[in-house]
Scaffold this motif. Structure first.
Motif, PDB file in Angstrom:
ATOM      1  N   ASN A   1       4.241  -7.614  -7.313  1.00 27.24           N
ATOM      2  CA  ASN A   1       5.238  -7.336  -6.291  1.00 27.24           C
ATOM      3  C   ASN A   1       4.769  -7.947  -4.975  1.00 27.24           C
ATOM      4  O   ASN A   1       3.986  -7.361  -4.231  1.00 27.24           O
ATOM      5  N   LEU A   2       5.248  -9.141  -4.689  1.00 28.84           N
ATOM      6  CA  LEU A   2       4.781  -9.896  -3.527  1.00 28.84           C
ATOM      7  C   LEU A   2       5.311  -9.343  -2.216  1.00 28.84           C
ATOM      8  O   LEU A   2       4.866  -9.749  -1.144  1.00 28.84           O
ATOM      9  N   SER A   3       6.265  -8.424  -2.274  1.00 28.38           N
ATOM     10  CA  SER A   3       6.851  -7.874  -1.055  1.00 28.38           C
ATOM     11  C   SER A   3       5.986  -6.795  -0.414  1.00 28.38           C
ATOM     12  O   SER A   3       6.291  -6.320   0.680  1.00 28.38           O
ATOM     13  N   GLY A   4       4.915  -6.396  -1.086  1.00 30.91           N
ATOM     14  CA  GLY A   4       4.024  -5.390  -0.523  1.00 30.91           C
ATOM     15  C   GLY A   4       4.398  -3.961  -0.857  1.00 30.91           C
ATOM     16  O   GLY A   4       3.734  -3.024  -0.409  1.00 30.91           O
ATOM     17  N   PHE A   5       5.452  -3.770  -1.665  1.00 32.84           N
ATOM     18  CA  PHE A   5       5.848  -2.426  -2.068  1.00 32.84           C
ATOM     19  C   PHE A   5       4.994  -1.990  -3.258  1.00 32.84           C
ATOM     20  O   PHE A   5       4.909  -2.691  -4.254  1.00 32.84           O
ATOM     21  N   SER A   6       4.383  -0.826  -3.141  1.00 35.94           N
ATOM     22  CA  SER A   6       3.563  -0.290  -4.229  1.00 35.94           C
ATOM     23  C   SER A   6       3.301   1.183  -3.950  1.00 35.94           C
ATOM     24  O   SER A   6       3.458   1.648  -2.809  1.00 35.94           O
ATOM     25  N   PRO A   7       2.903   1.941  -4.959  1.00 30.52           N
ATOM     26  CA  PRO A   7       2.504   3.323  -4.689  1.00 30.52           C
ATOM     27  C   PRO A   7       1.389   3.408  -3.655  1.00 30.52           C
ATOM     28  O   PRO A   7       1.424   4.260  -2.757  1.00 30.52           O
ATOM     29  N   GLN A   8       0.407   2.511  -3.769  1.00 32.85           N
ATOM     30  CA  GLN A   8      -0.699   2.535  -2.827  1.00 32.85           C
ATOM     31  C   GLN A   8      -0.220   2.345  -1.390  1.00 32.85           C
ATOM     32  O   GLN A   8      -0.689   3.014  -0.456  1.00 32.85           O
ATOM     33  N   ALA A   9       0.735   1.429  -1.210  1.00 34.16           N
ATOM     34  CA  ALA A   9       1.235   1.149   0.140  1.00 34.16           C
ATOM     35  C   ALA A   9       1.933   2.364   0.733  1.00 34.16           C
ATOM     36  O   ALA A   9       1.718   2.709   1.906  1.00 34.16           O
ATOM     37  N   ILE A  10       2.786   3.018  -0.042  1.00 36.85           N
ATOM     38  CA  ILE A  10       3.501   4.168   0.526  1.00 36.85           C
ATOM     39  C   ILE A  10       2.565   5.364   0.709  1.00 36.85           C
ATOM     40  O   ILE A  10       2.756   6.156   1.637  1.00 36.85           O
ATOM     41  N   PHE A  11       1.536   5.483  -0.146  1.00 39.44           N
ATOM     42  CA  PHE A  11       0.540   6.534   0.073  1.00 39.44           C
ATOM     43  C   PHE A  11      -0.185   6.280   1.393  1.00 39.44           C
ATOM     44  O   PHE A  11      -0.384   7.199   2.195  1.00 39.44           O
ATOM     45  N   ASN A  12      -0.590   5.041   1.608  1.00 41.87           N
ATOM     46  CA  ASN A  12      -1.331   4.698   2.827  1.00 41.87           C
ATOM     47  C   ASN A  12      -0.496   4.889   4.080  1.00 41.87           C
ATOM     48  O   ASN A  12      -1.040   5.125   5.175  1.00 41.87           O
ATOM     49  N   LEU A  13       0.826   4.787   3.949  1.00 42.00           N
ATOM     50  CA  LEU A  13       1.716   4.990   5.087  1.00 42.00           C
ATOM     51  C   LEU A  13       2.080   6.459   5.283  1.00 42.00           C
ATOM     52  O   LEU A  13       2.881   6.796   6.158  1.00 42.00           O
ATOM     53  N   GLY A  14       1.499   7.327   4.486  1.00 42.62           N
ATOM     54  CA  GLY A  14       1.621   8.766   4.711  1.00 42.62           C
ATOM     55  C   GLY A  14       2.856   9.416   4.138  1.00 42.62           C
ATOM     56  O   GLY A  14       3.218  10.536   4.530  1.00 42.62           O
ATOM     57  N   ILE A  15       3.494   8.765   3.164  1.00 45.79           N
ATOM     58  CA  ILE A  15       4.730   9.338   2.631  1.00 45.79           C
ATOM     59  C   ILE A  15       4.524  10.724   2.033  1.00 45.79           C
ATOM     60  O   ILE A  15       5.400  11.599   2.139  1.00 45.79           O
TER      61      ILE A  15
END
Length: 550
Positions: free
Chosen positions: A242-256
């Motif tokens: 996923n080249l757009s940067g969307f991932s579980p890790q990304a949303i976890f890191n953003l505090g979702i």
């Protein structure tokens, strides 16, 4: 002898008259479940249904009897209904109106590539949600609401209608429950599908999701103690692709997960297809069926699964199937067929997603997924899609090219047999665990199943695609040995998925029986081989067997 040189043979009737080759392997199976063996639920194979024609699946004034029958077949085996997800692409094209009874859809034109396209606009009323009462008793549901159109009123009205339906006496009486609400489908694709502008990124997604999901959760009166929870992510791919940067890790890191709505996320869902037919073109069935290809398509999710598990959350493939954009019919040109020590090339015409070969793919894909921490797989189905497990309503034009056909009554497709085999391997004990059996063979897979910790069954799959005109049908002889302590069986029963050719779209049998009936119920005399363990078992190309240790 060494493989024959690669060649091209421009003809569809090349036949080599040779005796079949039988290779032999020995597999070692632990007698008790190893530490870390995956726990399997009876709804491991579940469904994702395109929302735009939900009324065709469920029925309006009365239940769709065929659909209910083919779901009930699983209940008879596992005592558990398949989990049903309703949503997908069309969830993000859905609006609510009190002036509509069930639904009103606007569809784009049919085409040869997409004979049954998704609706571009769906307007639904309360009846659209109320017919959830038509599903079998005890069904758990995962329902999607619209995020893409950025219309809080629509999301509010859809949620209100959902909760009204699931609190109705008819639904409560049948213990049909709303387990998850999904806010938005594949938001990582919103820019490419014109749902958002070029500034769209994962940070903006988290902000908008939190806003909408908070609205949904308060409308539904959700809390950390409520039964209904929220699905997280529902992205179109793994962090590896996923080249757009969307991932579980990304949303976890953003505090979702720290947001009020994010605290209601219990499960992370991602979507995956093993190839694409969105712009047409051919797909080679043997590629889909190849053991290494199956494992590569699943193992890419391991970082996402590990990150999800570290947060104490469950992980599912909330939408998956063979080839995206409803599956692929294929011209397999100049296909190289490797049969142990023989190598030939032959021009064949074959379908992919609606074939027996895809059934073997689905079985191995599903069972391997359990080994990396995927707890459930929702195989996507829509009316007339090529990769469907189930075609629940009469079709009037071809799923392959959109040409008119004589009315084709509701029926199951080959992949349905794979789901039945997985269900039988899991059974109804509620204690089943599984491990992959180590097999040093490029296209033979095996899995051992345990009940209450003790070995009970095994599934073996030969993933070599056997086609008409390919010459002798080879097989692999499997001998058994056992490791560890526990009861060692002396005898076994062997149930076989009989397939003529990998390209077959009908006439499969499972233990001599068929599900290709007018009502979706199994028919025919059950045939199971009883053998001593010491004899081993033969597994043909394009075949699967279930061994029960007695």
């Amino acid at each position: 002898m060494p493989p024959m040189p690669r060649s091209k043979l421009w003809g569809a009737h090349f036949i080599t008259l040779i005796a079949p080759i039988v290779s032999a392997i020995e597999v070692t199976i632990p007698l008790t479940a190893p530490s870390g063996a995956a726990s399997l639920m009876g709804n491991l194979v579940s469904l994702s249904i395109e929302q735009d024609r939900w009324i065709d699946w469920a029925g309006t004034t009365e239940p769709n009897a065929f659909f209910n029958n083919v779901l009930d077949n699983f209940i008879q085996i596992t005592n558990t209904p398949p989990f049903v997800r309703i949503g997908a692409d069309s969830e993000d094209h859905t609006d609510f109106s009190y002036d509509v009874e069930y639904e009103e859809d606007i569809f784009p034109p049919s085409s040869a590539i997409t004979p049954y396209p998704e609706a571009t606009n769906i307007t639904v009323g309360q009846g659209f949600y109320n017919i959830i009462s038509h599903l079998p008793n005890g069904t758990q549901v995962h329902w999607g609401v619209n995020l893409r159109e950025y219309n809080l009123t629509a999301a509010y009205l859809e949620t209100l209608a959902l909760m009204n339906a699931f609190s109705s006496p008819a639904v409560i009486e049948k213990n049909i429950t709303l387990k998850f609400i999904e806010v938005g489908n594949e938001a990582d694709l919103y820019y490419s599908n014109q749902g958002r502008n070029s500034s769209w990124d994962v940070q903006e997604y988290v902000s908008q999701w939190e806003e909408f999901a908070y609205n949904v959760s308060t409308t539904a009166n959700l809390s950390e103690s409520s039964y209904t929870k929220l699905i997280g992510a529902a992205f179109a791919g793994s962090s590896n692709n996923n080249l757009s940067g969307f991932s579980p890790q990304a949303i976890f890191n953003l505090g979702i997960l720290e947001s009020p709505a994010g605290q209601l996320i219990e499960t992370i869902s991602q979507h995956h297809y093993s190839g694409s037919f969105c712009t047409g073109g051919g797909s080679v069935m043997q590629d889909l069926m190849t053991k290494s290809y199956i494992r590569g398509n699943i193992s890419m999710f391991v970082p996402d699964i590990e990150a999800t598990s570290a947060e104490g959350l469950d992980y599912i493939l909330g939408e998956t199937n063979s080839m995206s954009c409803h599956g692929a019919p294929s011209k397999v040109d100049n296909m190289d067929i490797s049969c142990n020590h023989l190598h030939m090339a032959v021009l064949l015409l074959s379908d992919v997603s609606n074939t027996a070969g895809a059934a073997l793919w689905l079985l191995d894909y599903t069972l391997y997924a359990t080994q990396v921490g995927i707890s459930r797989l929702h195989f996507h189905d829509g009316i007339g899609y090529k990769y469907n497990l189930i075609q629940p309503t009469t079709l009037n034009y071809s799923i392959l090219d959109g040409s008119p056909i004589a009315p084709l009554a509701p029926h199951v497709q080959p992949a349905y047999y794979a789901a039945i085999i997985a269900a039988e391997a899991i059974g109804s004990s509620g204690t089943t665990q599984a491990v992959e059996i180590s097999i040093d063979e490029d296209n033979v897979s095996g899995y051992a199943f345990y009940e209450n910790g003790s070995l009970s069954k095994a599934v073996f799959i030969n993933l070599i695609a056997y086609f008409s005109g390919a010459g002798a049908r080879n097989s692999t002889h499997i001998d058994f040995s056992f490791s560890g302590s526990g009861y060692t069986a002396n005898n076994m029963s062997v149930k076989t998925l009989n397939i003529g050719y990998a390209s077959d779209t009908t006439n499969l049998t499972w233990g001599g029986q068929t599900y290709e009936t007018s009502d979706g119920r199994v028919s025919g005399l059950l045939t199971v081989d009883a053998l001593p363990i010491s004899s081993g078992v033969d597994l043909q190309e394009t075949e699967a067997i279930l061994v029960t240790f007695l």
